[in-house]
Design an enzyme around this catalytic site. Structure first.
Site, PDB file in Angstrom:
ATOM      1  N   GLU A  55       6.980 -14.763 -33.825  1.00 33.01           N
ATOM      2  CA  GLU A  55       6.852 -16.221 -33.877  1.00 33.01           C
ATOM      3  C   GLU A  55       6.745 -16.730 -35.314  1.00 33.01           C
ATOM      4  OE1 GLU A  55       3.543 -16.962 -31.173  1.00 33.01           O
ATOM      5  OE2 GLU A  55       4.935 -16.957 -29.468  1.00 33.01           O
TER       6      GLU A  55
ATOM      7  N   ASP B 213       3.361 -13.415 -21.684  1.00 33.35           N
ATOM      8  CA  ASP B 213       2.378 -14.099 -22.536  1.00 33.35           C
ATOM      9  C   ASP B 213       1.266 -14.744 -21.703  1.00 33.35           C
ATOM     10  OD1 ASP B 213       1.149 -15.207 -24.704  1.00 33.35           O
ATOM     11  OD2 ASP B 213       2.578 -16.830 -24.971  1.00 33.35           O
TER      12      ASP B 213
ATOM     13  N   GLU C  66      -4.930 -20.787 -22.064  1.00 36.79           N
ATOM     14  CA  GLU C  66      -3.731 -21.482 -22.540  1.00 36.79           C
ATOM     15  C   GLU C  66      -2.798 -21.851 -21.396  1.00 36.79           C
ATOM     16  OE1 GLU C  66      -1.498 -19.186 -25.392  1.00 36.79           O
ATOM     17  OE2 GLU C  66       0.196 -20.588 -25.364  1.00 36.79           O
TER      18      GLU C  66
HETATM   19  C1  GCV Z   1      -1.659 -17.272 -31.822  1.00 40.16           C
HETATM   20  C2  GCV Z   1       1.536 -17.535 -27.635  1.00 40.16           C
HETATM   21  C3  GCV Z   1       0.705 -18.738 -27.999  1.00 40.16           C
HETATM   22  C4  GCV Z   1       0.478 -18.817 -29.495  1.00 40.16           C
HETATM   23  C5  GCV Z   1      -0.159 -17.507 -29.970  1.00 40.16           C
HETATM   24  C6  GCV Z   1       0.751 -16.366 -29.578  1.00 40.16           C
HETATM   25  C7  GCV Z   1       0.169 -15.022 -29.966  1.00 40.16           C
HETATM   26  O1  GCV Z   1       2.828 -17.694 -28.078  1.00 40.16           O
HETATM   27  O2  GCV Z   1       1.342 -19.895 -27.540  1.00 40.16           O
HETATM   28  O3  GCV Z   1      -0.359 -19.901 -29.759  1.00 40.16           O
HETATM   29  O4  GCV Z   1      -0.357 -17.533 -31.355  1.00 40.16           O
HETATM   30  O5  GCV Z   1       0.946 -16.368 -28.187  1.00 40.16           O
HETATM   31  O6  GCV Z   1      -0.440 -14.409 -29.114  1.00 40.16           O
HETATM   32  O7  GCV Z   1       0.331 -14.617 -31.098  1.00 40.16           O
END
Ligand code: GCV
Length: 720
Positions: free
Chosen positions: A316, A389, A417
Site C-alpha cells: 500500500e 484484510d 475497521e
Molecule cells: C495500516 C488495510 C487498512 C489500512 C491498514 C492496512 C494494513 O488496508 O485499510 O488502514 O494500514 O490494512 O494492515 O497495513
C-alpha cells in the site's frame, strides 16, 4: 444531629441517610463511565464475600522492585474494593495471602517449588492453597517479578468472578511468548482505523509529562498478559526514530516496564533516507546496514528492553526492499542482524499484495512470501488471520500451513475497521476461535492453526500473536463499552490459545458488568451470537469486502471507482446475471491450491465447500440449491434478514437488563445497539437491492421490503 435536605426542604436524620445509602448500595447499581474496564474492584455482593473476608485477612507481598510495588498497589486496592474493607498489605510472614519468589519469600522457599517454577518459565506462576502451621495460606509464586504480577492479577480475577479459593491448585504459563498490541497511532495524535478518540500517547507533552492513564493502560494489559505494545502506525513516519521522539518512547517504556510490557516501534524502511540523509535504503548497501546498526544501538541505550521493529514493507505504497529489487527476506534479515545483538526481534508483515492485472489478491501474500520459507533470519512473520484484510469472515490464511521453517504469528484486528467501527457489538473471540481451530492439514489431520502458532507443530522457538488495538482517548477506552471485551479477549486468548469464547465472555461480564446470573446468561448469549449476526447482515455465505470505499463503514457493493481493481467491491463479489462469488478454484484464480489436501479438494467442490465460504471460493448460480433446499438467492436474502432479526432480539434482551447494570453504561450500550439496528437494516436493504439487479428475483417470504430505493442507498454513505 447532622442532617441533609431534600428539595422539599424536609429534614432527615443522618441515620436515615446512612440507611438510604446502604439500601442504594444493595438495590441500585452505581453509575460507571467505563474507565475502570474489567478492573473495577466494586464490592462483591454475594455470599462469597463472607468466605473471602474469612480467608483474606492480610496479604504479604514479599519482594522489592517496581513490579512488586505494582503488585502491592493492585492487591491493596483490588482486595479492599472487592471485599469492601481495607486489607493490610505488607511483607510480613503470617499473612493469609503470600506473593513472592523463592528468593524473596521464606515460605515459598520452604515449599521447594523452585524447579517447578522454572518449568513454568519467566512469565508463569503457581497459585496454591497450602497449609502452614495450622493456617491456610494462598500462595502466589513465580520465578520472576512479572510472573508474580500475572499471578496476582489471576488471583484478583478469581475474586472478581466469585470463584472458590479454598483449594486452589493452579499452574499457569502463557502459550505464546509475544502477546502484542499494535497501535496504528500517528504522530499527530490521530489513529488509523481508530474509533475511540485520539492516541493515548501524548507526544507533545512527553517525555516531561506522563499521563497517569498510561499506568492504567499498562495495568489493564498486564492483567490479561499482554507483554508488548508497538506504539506507532505500521504506515510509519520515520520521525519516530529521531532522538527527539526516542526520548518520548523511552519515557513510555519506563512506565510500561514494571508491568512486563516492552515497546516496539514500526520502522519505516526508507528512514535512512528520510532522517539519515542517505541516498538509498537498499538493504544490501553498506551505509544503510551501518545506519540501522547505529540507530538500533542508539535505541537500546535508551531502552534496554526494547522489543524490536515491526515493518510494513512494499505494501500500500510503503517503501521496502522490493523498491531496490531485493527480496522481503533481504530486508527483514538486514534489520534482524541489527537488533540481534540486543536480543530484539523484527516482526515482518506479510500483508503484501501487488497490483497486477487479473490477479487474485487473496493469493498475493502467499505468492510473495512462501518461496522464502527457511530464508528468514530468526524474524517473525506477522500474518493477518485471513488472506484479504480483516473481513467479517475469512477462511484462515493459507500461509499458516505453508511455511514450516518460518516463525509466524497471527495479526488480529481488535479495532473494527470492517465490523461497524465502535458502533456494532461484535465479540471477536468467536471469530478468533474459529481461526485458531481451523485445520490446516499441513501435517495431516489435526494440524490446527493454533498448533502452528503455539509452536507445537513446527517447533518454532519464538511464538506470538498481535492485535491491532481498539483503544483511544475516549473515557471508556474503546468507544463502545461492550467492545472492551475484545481487548480483554485478545489478551486472554493470547495467553491461552485454546480457551473458549464462552469462558472469556463470562469472565469479562462478571468482572465488568454484573454478577447477576440471569443477566450474565443474557449478555453471554448476545456476545456469543454477535459475530455470526454481523456476518449475516454484512457479508454472508463467503461474500467479502462489500464496504464503502475509504472509510469501510457501510455497504457499497456497487463500488467500482478506485484506481486499483482490488480496492473495489465489484472485484470481490463478481455478481452478474448468472450468479455471484469469486471463483478461486481451478476454473478461476486457483488460489484454493494454496491450501493442503484434503481441504483444498473440499473447498474446491461446490457441493462440499462449507456454505460460510461458498462465495469466497465459487461463482455460484442464483438458482444453486443450498443445503436448506432453498436457492442461493433466497438463502442469501434470508441470511441478511436473520442478521437484522438478531439485532432486534438483542435490543429486546437488552431492555430487560435495566437496573442490572449501572444506568450510564446501560444507556450508552442501548444507544449503540440502536445504531447497530439502523445499520443492519441499511446493510440488508442496500446489498439485496443491488444484488437483485442481477438476480432479477423477488425477495423470499420473511424478508422485509427495503425502506429506500437503491438510488438512495447509493447516494449517501451510511454515517457513523
Ligand atoms: C495500516 C488495510 C487498512 C489500512 C491498514 C492496512 C494494513 O488496508 O485499510 O488502514 O494500514 O490494512 O494492515 O497495513
Amino acid at each position: 444531629m447532622a442532617s441533609f435536605k431534600r428539595q422539599t426542604g424536609k429534614k432527615y436524620s443522618a441515620k436515615a441517610f446512612a440507611l438510604f445509602v446502604f439500601f442504594c448500595g444493595i438495590t441500585c447499581v452505581k453509575a460507571d463511565d467505563g474507565y475502570r474496564l474489567w478492573l473495577r474492584y466494586e464490592q462483591l455482593t454475594k455470599q462469597s464475600l463472607t468466605a473471602y473476608r474469612e480467608r483474606i485477612k492480610s496479604i504479604a507481598v514479599q519482594g522489592q522492585s517496581a513490579t512488586f510495588d505494582a503488585i502491592r498497589r493492585e492487591l491493596s486496592s483490588g482486595c479492599a474494593g472487592l471485599l469492601g474493607t481495607p486489607i493490610v498489605v505488607g511483607d510480613r510472614a503470617g499473612a493469609s495471602v503470600v506473593v513472592g519468589l523463592p528468593q524473596t519469600s521464606p515460605l515459598i522457599r520452604k515449599l521447594r517449588w523452585t524447579t517447578d517454577l522454572k518449568r513454568l518459565g519467566p512469565e508463569g506462576y503457581r497459585i496454591r492453597t497450602v497449609k502452614e502451621r495450622n493456617r491456610t495460606v494462598v500462595v502466589i509464586a513465580s520465578s520472576t517479578d512479572v510472573g508474580a504480577l500475572y499471578g496476582a492479577f489471576h488471583f484478583l480475577r478469581l475474586l472478581q468472578t466469585e470463584t472458590r479459593i479454598n483449594d486452589l491448585f493452579i499452574d499457569q504459563k502463557p502459550d505464546l511468548k509475544l502477546r502484542i498490541l499494535d497501535h496504528w497511532d500517528n504522530l499527530d495524535g490521530s489513529i488509523e482505523r481508530g474509533y475511540a478518540g485520539k492516541s493515548l500517547w501524548n507526544w507533545a507533552e512527553l517525555p516531561k509529562h506522563i499521563d497517569p492513564r498510561l499506568i492504567d493502560y499498562a495495568r489493564a494489559n498486564a492483567s490479561i498478559g499482554v507483554n508488548g505494545a508497538a506504539l506507532n502506525n505500521v504506515n510509519a513516519n520515520a520521525q519516530i526514530l529521531t532522538p527527539e521522539y526516542l526520548a518520548k518512547v523511552a519515557a513510555i517504556a519506563n512506565v510500561f516496564r514494571p508491568y512486563g510490557i516492552r515497546v516496539y516501534l514500526s520502522a519505516r524502511f526508507s528512514a535512512p533516507i528520510e532522517i539519515g540523509k542517505l541516498s538509498t535504503a537498499d538493504p544490501l548497501d553498506q551505509t544503510v546496514i551501518k545506519w540501522w546498526i547505529a540507530k538500533t544501538d542508539e535505541i537500546y541505550k535508551l531502552i534496554p528492553d526494547f522489543g524490536g521493529f515491526l515493518v510494513k514493507a512494499n505494501s500500500e505504497g510503503q517503501p521496502g526492499p522490493r523498491t531496490y529489487n531485493r527480496t522481503h527476506a533481504d530486508g527483514a534479515n538486514m534489520l534482524a542482524a541489527a537488533v540481534a545483538p540486543h536480543k530484539g526481534i523484527v516482526i515482518w508483515r506479510a500483508f503484501v499484495y501487488d497490483n497486477k492485472p487479473g490477479y487474485d489478491r487473496a493469493g498475493a501474500a502467499y505468492e510473495n512470501l512462501q518461496p522464502f520459507d527457511g530464508k528468514f533470519a530468526p524474524n517473525v512473520l506477522q500474518v493477518k488471520n485471513g488472506p484479504i484484510d480483516f473481513q467479517p469472515r475469512e477462511p484462515f490464511h493459507p500461509l499458516f500451513g505453508a511455511m514450516p521453517k518460518t516463525q509466524m504469528m497471527p495479526e488480529f484486528q481488535i479495532t473494527q475497521e470492517y465490523l461497524g467501527f465502535s458502533n456494532h457489538l461484535v465479540f471477536l473471540a468467536s471469530m478468533w476461535r474459529e481461526f485458531l481451530s481451523s485445520d490446516t492439514f499441513t501435517a495431516g489431520r489435526d494440524s490446527r492453526v493454533a498448533q502452528v502458532v503455539d509452536g507445537t507443530l513446527f517447533r518454532q522457538r519464538l511464538t506470538g500473536i498481535a492485535g491491532v488495538a481498539n483503544t483511544g482517548s475516549d473515557r471508556n477506552w474503546t468507544g463502545h463499552d461492550m467492545l472492551q471485551a475484545n481487548w480483554y479477549a485478545f489478551g486472554r486468548l493470547a495467553w491461552s490459545v485454546y480457551s473458549s469464547p464462552e469462558q472469556i465472555a463470562e469472565e469479562w461480564i462478571r468482572m465488568t458488568l454484573t454478577h447477576d446470573s440471569n443477566a450474565v446468561g443474557k449478555i453471554m448469549k448476545m456476545m456469543l451470537g454477535s459475530h455470526e449476526a454481523v456476518v449475516d447482515y454484512m457479508t454472508p455465505l463467503g461474500l467479502h469486502h462489500l464496504f464503502w470505499g475509504g472509510h469501510h463503514y457501510g455497504p457499497a457493493p456497487w463500488w467500482d471507482t478506485e484506481k486499483r481493481d482490488d480496492w473495489n467491491p465489484v472485484y470481490y463479489h463478481k455478481a452478474d446475471a448468472f450468479g455471484i462469488g469469486f471463483d478461486r478454484t481451478k476454473s478461476g484464480s486457483n488460489t484454493v491450491s494454496q491450501y493442503h489436501f484434503p481441504l483444498r479438494e473440499e473447498f474446491s467442490d461446490i457441493d462440499r465447500c462449507p456454505e460460510e465460504f461458498l462465495l469466497w471460493f465459487h461463482h455460484v448460480s442464483w438458482d444453486h440449491k443450498m443445503k436448506s433446499g432453498r436457492t442461493l438467492w433466497d438463502e442469501l436474502a434470508l441470511h441478511y434478514q436473520r442478521g437484522v432479526d438478531w439485532v432486534r432480539e438483542t435490543r429486546a434482551d437488552w431492555a430487560t437488563l435495566a437496573g442490572k447494570i449501572d444506568e450510564e453504561r446501560y444507556t450508552a450500550i442501548g444507544k449503540k445497539l440502536a445504531i447497530q439496528e439502523r445499520d443492519a437494516v441499511w446493510w440488508r436493504d442496500a446489498c439485496l437491492l443491488y444484488f437483485q439487479t442481477f438476480s432479477k428475483k423477488p425477495l423470499p417470504e420473511g424478508v422485509e421490503k427495503p425502506a429506500h430505493t437503491l438510488a438512495e442507498y447509493k447516494a449517501k454513505a451510511l454515517e457513523w
